[in-house]
Design a protein around this motif. Structure first.
Motif, PDB file in Angstrom:
ATOM      1  N   ILE A 249      -2.695   6.907   2.662  1.00 32.05           N
ATOM      2  CA  ILE A 249      -2.414   5.469   2.626  1.00 32.05           C
ATOM      3  C   ILE A 249      -2.871   4.719   3.870  1.00 32.05           C
ATOM      4  CG2 ILE A 249      -0.462   5.664   1.048  1.00 32.05           C
ATOM      5  CD1 ILE A 249       1.380   5.661   3.514  1.00 32.05           C
TER       6      ILE A 249
ATOM      7  N   ARG B 241      -8.100   5.312  -1.169  1.00 34.02           N
ATOM      8  CA  ARG B 241      -7.041   6.299  -1.370  1.00 34.02           C
ATOM      9  C   ARG B 241      -7.602   7.581  -1.981  1.00 34.02           C
ATOM     10  NH1 ARG B 241      -4.181   9.959  -2.501  1.00 34.02           N
ATOM     11  NH2 ARG B 241      -1.949   9.930  -2.960  1.00 34.02           N
TER      12      ARG B 241
ATOM     13  N   GLU C 225       0.823  -1.209   0.000  1.00 36.04           N
ATOM     14  CA  GLU C 225       0.000   0.000   0.000  1.00 36.04           C
ATOM     15  C   GLU C 225       0.861   1.265   0.000  1.00 36.04           C
ATOM     16  OE1 GLU C 225      -3.074  -0.092  -0.753  1.00 36.04           O
ATOM     17  OE2 GLU C 225      -2.895  -2.266  -0.760  1.00 36.04           O
TER      18      GLU C 225
ATOM     19  N   PRO D 173      -6.100   2.393   3.179  1.00 31.46           N
ATOM     20  CA  PRO D 173      -5.746   1.208   2.386  1.00 31.46           C
ATOM     21  C   PRO D 173      -4.876   0.207   3.147  1.00 31.46           C
ATOM     22  CG  PRO D 173      -5.552   3.173   1.031  1.00 31.46           C
ATOM     23  CD  PRO D 173      -5.798   3.634   2.437  1.00 31.46           C
TER      24      PRO D 173
ATOM     25  N   TYR E 189       0.012   5.830  -6.965  1.00 32.67           N
ATOM     26  CA  TYR E 189      -1.209   6.619  -7.087  1.00 32.67           C
ATOM     27  C   TYR E 189      -0.865   8.091  -7.348  1.00 32.67           C
ATOM     28  CZ  TYR E 189      -6.045   8.045  -6.172  1.00 32.67           C
ATOM     29  OH  TYR E 189      -7.316   8.559  -6.297  1.00 32.67           O
TER      30      TYR E 189
ATOM     31  N   ARG F 136      -0.693   2.506  -3.476  1.00 31.45           N
ATOM     32  CA  ARG F 136      -1.638   3.574  -3.181  1.00 31.45           C
ATOM     33  C   ARG F 136      -0.931   4.820  -2.669  1.00 31.45           C
ATOM     34  NH1 ARG F 136      -3.824  -0.644  -5.435  1.00 31.45           N
ATOM     35  NH2 ARG F 136      -2.983  -1.824  -3.686  1.00 31.45           N
TER      36      ARG F 136
END
Length: 238
Positions: free
Chosen positions: A213, A207, A157, A216, A165, A161
């Motif tokens: 984070i 997210r 993550e 997530p 991301y 994310r």
């Protein structure tokens, strides 16, 4: 009315209601994050492919799993700043760190996967795919596997994310889910890739909603631990 209900509901605050934030990054920072992300995805997919092909029970499985977590985590922090994120409170008057909601969502996801597992175990080819993954959860030390499961959940993550991301400027939920699924596909296991796709959508929406984070990570780790403990029992391996 429907939109307001969605924003104020449990799922709405967890997955849909986007809280205000100011996470601006310069063009040069964005390029660095994008280059770092591409390199780490490739390296991570290679390490994952190697680790999943190690024989269950082999002492090399543990260091390879820790190495994979290190790849994701180091790549995430090397890409640039990461944010924990916030979600709307029940009253909607303020924003706070997401803790309870993502844990409950992880448990709900685990319930969905358990229901699916009861069906999958009746389909021999799919059950065999799941069994190949679960061998690692039954051949090794459960406490060590639990620690590795948490470490990898956090690291994945942090990267997908967190770094990935923030590196994507359009449709980041979609593309981080695709990247996560493709990286997982390096295992050659269709059921593991399917799980990654479903999980990726949920944590990607978290997210987007929270801007960080933390949600997530908590959902991923809750779901992963539930799968580690429950799936071997369902498939008669423990």
């Amino acid at each position: 009315m429907a939109r307001r209900w969605l924003d104020e509901s449990f799922l709405g605050r967890s997955l849909w209601h986007i809280v205000p934030r100011d996470h601006q990054q310069s063009d040069s920072s964005l390029r660095r994050r994008q280059i770092t992300t591409v390199v780490v995805v490739i390296v991570g997919a290679i390490v994952l492919g190697i680790s999943i092909r190690i024989e269950p029970g082999s002492p090399w499985f543990y260091p390879s799993s820790v190495a994979l977590a290190a790849v994701w985590a180091v790549g995430a922090f090397a890409s640039g700043p990461l944010h924990l994120g916030r979600i709307a409170s029940i009253t909607g008057d303020d924003h706070r760190r997401p803790v309870i909601q993502p844990i409950l969502l992880g448990l709900a996801m685990a319930g969905v996967f358990v229901a699916g597992a009861l069906i999958v175990r009746q389909i021999e080819p799919l059950a065999a795919q799941v069994g190949n993954v679960l061998k690692f959860a039954t051949e090794g030390s459960l406490p060590i596997l639990a620690v590795i499961t948490i470490l990898n959940g956090i690291a994945e993550e942090l990267f997908f994310r967190g770094a990935a991301y923030a590196a994507i400027t359009r449709r980041p939920v979609l593309w981080t889910t695709v990247a996560y699924t493709v990286a997982t596909a390096a295992t050659g296991n269709i059921m593991l890739s399917f799980a990654a796709a479903l999980l990726g959508v949920v944590v990607g929406l978290q997210r987007r909603a929270s801007g960080g984070i933390l949600a997530p990570i908590l959902t991923h780790c809750t779901w992963s631990m539930a799968m580690l403990l429950l799936l071997p029992v369902i498939f008669g391996l423990r």
